[in-house]
Design a protein around this motif. Sequence first.
Motif, PDB file in Angstrom:
ATOM      1  N   LYS A  66      41.022  11.799 -13.191  1.00  0.00           N
ATOM      2  CA  LYS A  66      39.705  12.211 -13.716  1.00  0.00           C
ATOM      3  C   LYS A  66      39.191  13.448 -12.978  1.00  0.00           C
TER       4      LYS A  66
ATOM      5  N   SER B  87      41.964   3.964 -18.842  1.00  0.00           N
ATOM      6  CA  SER B  87      40.682   3.927 -18.128  1.00  0.00           C
ATOM      7  C   SER B  87      40.603   2.815 -17.078  1.00  0.00           C
TER       8      SER B  87
ATOM      9  N   MET C  88      29.687   9.595 -15.266  1.00  0.00           N
ATOM     10  CA  MET C  88      28.981   8.332 -15.565  1.00  0.00           C
ATOM     11  C   MET C  88      29.415   7.210 -14.642  1.00  0.00           C
TER      12      MET C  88
ATOM     13  N   ARG D  79      45.338   5.788 -31.873  1.00  0.00           N
ATOM     14  CA  ARG D  79      46.779   5.697 -31.651  1.00  0.00           C
ATOM     15  C   ARG D  79      47.364   4.779 -32.704  1.00  0.00           C
TER      16      ARG D  79
ATOM     17  N   LEU E 260      36.703  10.991 -24.882  1.00  0.00           N
ATOM     18  CA  LEU E 260      36.555   9.702 -24.201  1.00  0.00           C
ATOM     19  C   LEU E 260      37.896   8.985 -24.019  1.00  0.00           C
TER      20      LEU E 260
ATOM     21  N   ASP F  85      47.755  11.137 -30.535  1.00  0.00           N
ATOM     22  CA  ASP F  85      47.877  10.631 -29.170  1.00  0.00           C
ATOM     23  C   ASP F  85      47.573  11.775 -28.214  1.00  0.00           C
ATOM     24  N   LEU F  86      46.965  11.441 -27.097  1.00  0.00           N
ATOM     25  CA  LEU F  86      46.651  12.484 -26.107  1.00  0.00           C
ATOM     26  C   LEU F  86      47.913  13.060 -25.469  1.00  0.00           C
TER      27      LEU F  86
ATOM     28  N   ASN G 176      29.422   2.950 -13.910  1.00  0.00           N
ATOM     29  CA  ASN G 176      29.872   1.844 -14.774  1.00  0.00           C
ATOM     30  C   ASN G 176      28.817   1.494 -15.815  1.00  0.00           C
ATOM     31  N   HIS G 177      29.249   1.429 -17.056  1.00  0.00           N
ATOM     32  CA  HIS G 177      28.350   0.949 -18.105  1.00  0.00           C
ATOM     33  C   HIS G 177      29.091  -0.071 -18.942  1.00  0.00           C
TER      34      HIS G 177
ATOM     35  N   TYR H  53      43.712   6.787 -11.030  1.00  0.00           N
ATOM     36  CA  TYR H  53      42.754   7.034 -12.118  1.00  0.00           C
ATOM     37  C   TYR H  53      41.716   8.070 -11.686  1.00  0.00           C
TER      38      TYR H  53
ATOM     39  N   THR I  33      38.163   4.069 -30.521  1.00  0.00           N
ATOM     40  CA  THR I  33      38.342   2.617 -30.629  1.00  0.00           C
ATOM     41  C   THR I  33      37.861   1.882 -29.374  1.00  0.00           C
ATOM     42  N   GLY I  34      37.508   2.616 -28.330  1.00  0.00           N
ATOM     43  CA  GLY I  34      37.086   1.989 -27.072  1.00  0.00           C
ATOM     44  C   GLY I  34      35.612   1.581 -27.102  1.00  0.00           C
ATOM     45  N   GLN I  35      35.161   1.020 -25.991  1.00  0.00           N
ATOM     46  CA  GLN I  35      33.747   0.602 -25.899  1.00  0.00           C
ATOM     47  C   GLN I  35      32.800   1.769 -26.225  1.00  0.00           C
ATOM     48  N   ASP I  36      32.910   2.852 -25.481  1.00  0.00           N
ATOM     49  CA  ASP I  36      31.963   3.959 -25.643  1.00  0.00           C
ATOM     50  C   ASP I  36      32.156   4.660 -26.986  1.00  0.00           C
TER      51      ASP I  36
ATOM     52  N   ALA J  91      41.359   7.778 -22.699  1.00  0.00           N
ATOM     53  CA  ALA J  91      41.956   7.756 -21.356  1.00  0.00           C
ATOM     54  C   ALA J  91      42.638   6.418 -21.110  1.00  0.00           C
TER      55      ALA J  91
HETATM   56  P1  NAP Z   1      38.007   2.120 -23.037  1.00  0.00           P
HETATM   57  O1  NAP Z   1      37.229   1.056 -23.727  1.00  0.00           O
HETATM   58  O2  NAP Z   1      39.155   1.750 -22.160  1.00  0.00           O
HETATM   59  O3  NAP Z   1      38.548   3.106 -24.183  1.00  0.00           O
HETATM   60  C1  NAP Z   1      39.561   4.049 -23.923  1.00  0.00           C
HETATM   61  C2  NAP Z   1      39.937   4.702 -25.229  1.00  0.00           C
HETATM   62  O4  NAP Z   1      40.991   5.652 -24.980  1.00  0.00           O
HETATM   63  C3  NAP Z   1      40.482   3.728 -26.291  1.00  0.00           C
HETATM   64  O5  NAP Z   1      40.009   4.117 -27.556  1.00  0.00           O
HETATM   65  C4  NAP Z   1      41.988   3.947 -26.199  1.00  0.00           C
HETATM   66  O6  NAP Z   1      42.681   3.655 -27.397  1.00  0.00           O
HETATM   67  C5  NAP Z   1      42.014   5.454 -25.944  1.00  0.00           C
HETATM   68  N1  NAP Z   1      43.305   5.894 -25.451  1.00  0.00           N
HETATM   69  C6  NAP Z   1      44.001   5.401 -24.398  1.00  0.00           C
HETATM   70  N2  NAP Z   1      45.181   6.039 -24.280  1.00  0.00           N
HETATM   71  C7  NAP Z   1      45.230   6.968 -25.278  1.00  0.00           C
HETATM   72  C8  NAP Z   1      46.205   7.913 -25.689  1.00  0.00           C
HETATM   73  N3  NAP Z   1      47.360   8.049 -25.059  1.00  0.00           N
HETATM   74  N4  NAP Z   1      45.926   8.688 -26.768  1.00  0.00           N
HETATM   75  C9  NAP Z   1      44.744   8.546 -27.435  1.00  0.00           C
HETATM   76  N5  NAP Z   1      43.792   7.660 -27.089  1.00  0.00           N
HETATM   77  C10 NAP Z   1      44.043   6.874 -26.022  1.00  0.00           C
HETATM   78  O7  NAP Z   1      37.049   3.058 -22.194  1.00  0.00           O
HETATM   79  P2  NAP Z   1      35.448   3.189 -22.220  1.00  0.00           P
HETATM   80  O8  NAP Z   1      34.873   2.202 -21.278  1.00  0.00           O
HETATM   81  O9  NAP Z   1      34.985   3.247 -23.612  1.00  0.00           O
HETATM   82  O10 NAP Z   1      35.270   4.610 -21.526  1.00  0.00           O
HETATM   83  C11 NAP Z   1      35.318   5.815 -22.287  1.00  0.00           C
HETATM   84  C12 NAP Z   1      35.721   6.964 -21.364  1.00  0.00           C
HETATM   85  O11 NAP Z   1      34.771   7.084 -20.312  1.00  0.00           O
HETATM   86  C13 NAP Z   1      37.062   6.799 -20.662  1.00  0.00           C
HETATM   87  O12 NAP Z   1      37.629   8.076 -20.525  1.00  0.00           O
HETATM   88  C14 NAP Z   1      36.706   6.245 -19.295  1.00  0.00           C
HETATM   89  O13 NAP Z   1      37.711   6.569 -18.365  1.00  0.00           O
HETATM   90  C15 NAP Z   1      35.402   6.962 -19.050  1.00  0.00           C
HETATM   91  N6  NAP Z   1      34.412   6.294 -18.211  1.00  0.00           N
HETATM   92  C16 NAP Z   1      34.048   5.015 -18.489  1.00  0.00           C
HETATM   93  C17 NAP Z   1      33.043   4.407 -17.747  1.00  0.00           C
HETATM   94  C18 NAP Z   1      32.584   2.998 -18.047  1.00  0.00           C
HETATM   95  O14 NAP Z   1      31.929   2.414 -17.183  1.00  0.00           O
HETATM   96  N7  NAP Z   1      32.853   2.460 -19.234  1.00  0.00           N
HETATM   97  C19 NAP Z   1      32.417   5.135 -16.714  1.00  0.00           C
HETATM   98  C20 NAP Z   1      32.805   6.447 -16.473  1.00  0.00           C
HETATM   99  C21 NAP Z   1      33.798   7.024 -17.243  1.00  0.00           C
HETATM  100  P3  NAP Z   1      43.263   2.167 -27.695  1.00  0.00           P
HETATM  101  O15 NAP Z   1      42.108   1.407 -28.296  1.00  0.00           O
HETATM  102  O16 NAP Z   1      44.380   2.446 -28.627  1.00  0.00           O
HETATM  103  O17 NAP Z   1      43.707   1.603 -26.370  1.00  0.00           O
END
Ligand code: NAP
Length: 346
Positions: free
Chosen positions: A156, A88, A179, A34, A84, A62-63, A181-182, A152, A11-14, A86
Amino acid sequence: MPTIAFITGITGQDGSYLAEFLLGQGYEVHGLIRWCSTSPTQRLDHLLQDAGGGRLTLHCGDLADAARLGALLAEVQPDEVYHLGAQSHVRVSFDLPAYTGDITGLGTVRLLEAVRRSGVRCRFYQASSSEMFGSAPAPQNEATPFWPRSPYAAAKLYSYWMVRNYREAHGLFVCNGIMYNHESPRRGETFVTRKISRGVAKILKGEATQLVLGNLEARRDWGYAPEYVEGMWRLLQQGEPQDLVFGTGETHSVRDFVEEAFGYANLDWRQFVRVDPSYFRPTEVEHLRADSTQARRFLGWEATVTFPQLVRLMVDADLRAADLEAPGEGLRALGNRVRWLRNPLS
Ligand code: NAP
Ligand code: F7E
């Protein structure tokens, strides 16, 4: 038979971009969501409407719940797992250090154990982060020593080492994508880039008179998220598992982002942006810049969307979302570089 992928954080961005990309590749996609009293699938609704041709299935879990992860792995029998999910948000991790350690750190181990104990032979992607480099001098690459600066980043880093341990101790095909920031129009609204692009739109719409930010001097290597999810997939298509760094190789300050975004909308940022030290972090990461030579070498992966193009695309998207006219230069510059993406502005 289609290849089966299991995505945590779908459900997150990536996760939402990755699901779209994999469906386009003919995959059967399963995602962990979740349970929530309001709909958490906003970023996936366009895929759910046609149900990805019946190839997209969401599973509650849930994780924090190891038993459920084990049951899902056994049921779905994935060929590829993209981890993915977290907590985050770096700033939030200072307020919730134990929770962040549990979900962002131990959550990875629960999933690795689910893979190991299920006996499912799958490839595993771990969403590692440039935050793990923290205060290490730029540019950073796979050989740079880590220096995490937040709960955080520490969580990680624990996940990063556990992934390496499962590879070495148990012979699993597990990879870290480190990765930088994207960003995108789907970026969470409290991350700085999206806060700025939405701020511009709110000011133009007359809904806000100022934008309150924290540290304007921090420098980040900002790229365009859809290009990075392709990198995740490419990493898992290799003959051997490995850990690689993904970034643009360019660095810009938060101030640069503000100037570019406001300038694009013909606004003088100095009239609208206020710095509030309460947004400062107890320990900041000052300067991140990737050296992605190895990703280019092994995967042929390269970020192509430039900093001004990214900023403009995000401002275009938030202007449109606010029913305002958007110059559209971000969209025009993107062209058809990410062919599988249905709508770059949403
Ligand atoms: P994001 O938009 O914050 O998405 C995080 C996802 O994790 C959401 O789907 C969230 O679900 C889910 N989540 C959180 N807590 C959870 C739990 N307890 N059980 C199951 N799912 C859970 O993050 P993102 O930007 O897409 O990034 C994806 C991953 O890459 C993350 O692990 C982040 O830390 C890592 N990362 C991101 C970047 C970046 O620049 N974007 C760079 C390096 C690494 P809900 O929708 O329910 O909250
Ligand atoms: O902060 C500064 C802030 O929260 C960027 C996550 O995806 O990328 C992300 O982490 C910079 C920091 O992202 C505000 O102090 C100023 O220096 O957008 P951010 P992040 O902390 O870099 C990494 C790679 C991840 O792995 C993470 O999951 O911007 N900043 N003013 C601000 N930051 C925020 N959030 N809000 C402000 O008002």
